[in-house]
Design an enzyme around this catalytic site. Sequence first.
Site, short mmCIF file in Angstrom:
data_model
loop_
_atom_site.label_atom_id
_atom_site.label_comp_id
_atom_site.label_asym_id
_atom_site.label_seq_id
_atom_site.Cartn_x
_atom_site.Cartn_y
_atom_site.Cartn_z
N ARG A 286 -0.57 -9.68 -12.07
CA ARG A 286 0.04 -10.62 -11.13
C ARG A 286 -0.08 -12.07 -11.59
O ARG A 286 -1.09 -12.47 -12.16
CB ARG A 286 -0.60 -10.47 -9.75
CG ARG A 286 -0.32 -9.12 -9.11
CD ARG A 286 -1.11 -8.88 -7.85
NE ARG A 286 -0.74 -7.60 -7.25
CZ ARG A 286 -1.29 -6.43 -7.58
NH1 ARG A 286 -2.25 -6.38 -8.50
NH2 ARG A 286 -0.89 -5.32 -7.01
N HIS B 68 3.90 -7.61 -13.27
CA HIS B 68 4.30 -6.76 -14.40
C HIS B 68 5.64 -7.16 -15.02
O HIS B 68 6.44 -6.31 -15.40
CB HIS B 68 4.35 -5.30 -13.96
CG HIS B 68 3.01 -4.67 -13.73
ND1 HIS B 68 1.82 -5.22 -14.19
CD2 HIS B 68 2.65 -3.53 -13.07
CE1 HIS B 68 0.81 -4.43 -13.83
NE2 HIS B 68 1.29 -3.40 -13.15
N HIS C 254 0.57 1.65 -19.04
CA HIS C 254 0.41 2.01 -17.63
C HIS C 254 0.60 3.50 -17.36
O HIS C 254 1.28 3.87 -16.40
CB HIS C 254 1.37 1.20 -16.77
CG HIS C 254 0.85 0.88 -15.39
ND1 HIS C 254 0.23 1.82 -14.59
CD2 HIS C 254 0.85 -0.27 -14.68
CE1 HIS C 254 -0.10 1.25 -13.44
NE2 HIS C 254 0.26 -0.02 -13.46
N ASP D 293 -8.38 -1.74 -7.19
CA ASP D 293 -7.20 -2.28 -7.87
C ASP D 293 -7.60 -3.66 -8.38
O ASP D 293 -7.10 -4.68 -7.92
CB ASP D 293 -6.01 -2.36 -6.92
CG ASP D 293 -4.71 -2.69 -7.63
OD1 ASP D 293 -4.71 -2.72 -8.88
OD2 ASP D 293 -3.68 -2.91 -6.95
N GLU E 184 -5.83 -0.05 -17.48
CA GLU E 184 -4.93 -0.91 -18.25
C GLU E 184 -5.75 -1.99 -18.96
O GLU E 184 -6.28 -2.89 -18.32
CB GLU E 184 -3.91 -1.56 -17.31
CG GLU E 184 -3.16 -0.59 -16.43
CD GLU E 184 -2.72 -1.24 -15.13
OE1 GLU E 184 -1.88 -2.17 -15.19
OE2 GLU E 184 -3.24 -0.85 -14.06
#
Length: 355
Positions: A86, A111, A182, A254, A320
């Site tokens: 982000r 992304h 991803h 996350d 990631e």
Amino acid sequence: MKHIKSKRADFQAEVNGKQTDLYILKNKNGLEMAVTNFGARVVELWIPDKDGNFADVVLGHNNIDEYVNYEGERFLGATIGRFGNRIATGQFELDGVTYQLPLNNGPNSLHGGFNGFDMVVWDATQISDNEIEFRYISKDGEEGYPGTLSVDMTYQLTDDNEFVVTHRAVTDKSTIINLTHHSFFNLHGEGNGSINDHILMLNADKYTPVDSVLIPNGELGEVENTPMDFRIPTEIGSRLGVEFQQLKYGGGYDHNWVLNRKSDKDIELAATVYEPASGRFMEVLTTEPGIQFYGGNFFDGSIVGKCGKTYDYRGSLALETQHYPDSPNQPEFPSTVLNPAENYYHVCIYKFGVK
């Protein structure tokens, strides 16, 4: 024994004037991977368990149309760019110029925007049975980013049971870059239940705490005495019920972890994942300073996967390797600026075995 289920014809189409296709990689140990040049996506990845039984451990679709006209999760198996993760308000300043990116994640850009590298057709060249090269030229101004960026990337399936992603890029004008891979993994096999029983290790003493829209607050938080501490291998679901603001913000895990690194650019261990029932074990190694661990919080059973089973809540995880989120607006974070005459280089390795 052939494991790949996808049919090449189901991945051959014209998308934005370019041809898509399906490619198969394999190593001498029976590992097989199917990839498409639409988004440079991993479609299938077959690895054995402790008894030698193979399963496809990545989420995906069985035809190109479901990737192009996606419903629900967009990023299955894809390469992410020009900037993974982000960027707050979709804005950053570079060399005195403010750039505005598409807002595709609430108030943020995520992304790479609406048409990031996951939604473009890459030029693909199969080098050998176990290696493929992808190339893409992102033009100056694409999705709001400055500079024409030329990306050269390889996927390799080694005889050491490693899936090696090597990213290289150059630019003709100063820009920002944060490429990442991803794939969504489930070591039970895709569509086969929760990943909350997987045992995770993250080689990180710190992480980057976020606000309510998942933008880092600029601090480096200590993992010690929090549910973010995975320095000792820990069952993913064991602390999801703990009262902790960061878990509320993310709907679970996350977040970006700040890796304990000994060097700036060497390939070093970032994470391990172990699934006890099958014995499957995955190591993640990288040249990058951070890793985003995402625990599948936004899957809701609405996607039916390749196997005909639904992709349910917390039924997969992503790891990631990356620079930190919102780095262009966080001067204390490692820089994501790429200047002309510089070379971007990022290696991510997913290594598979059994325990």
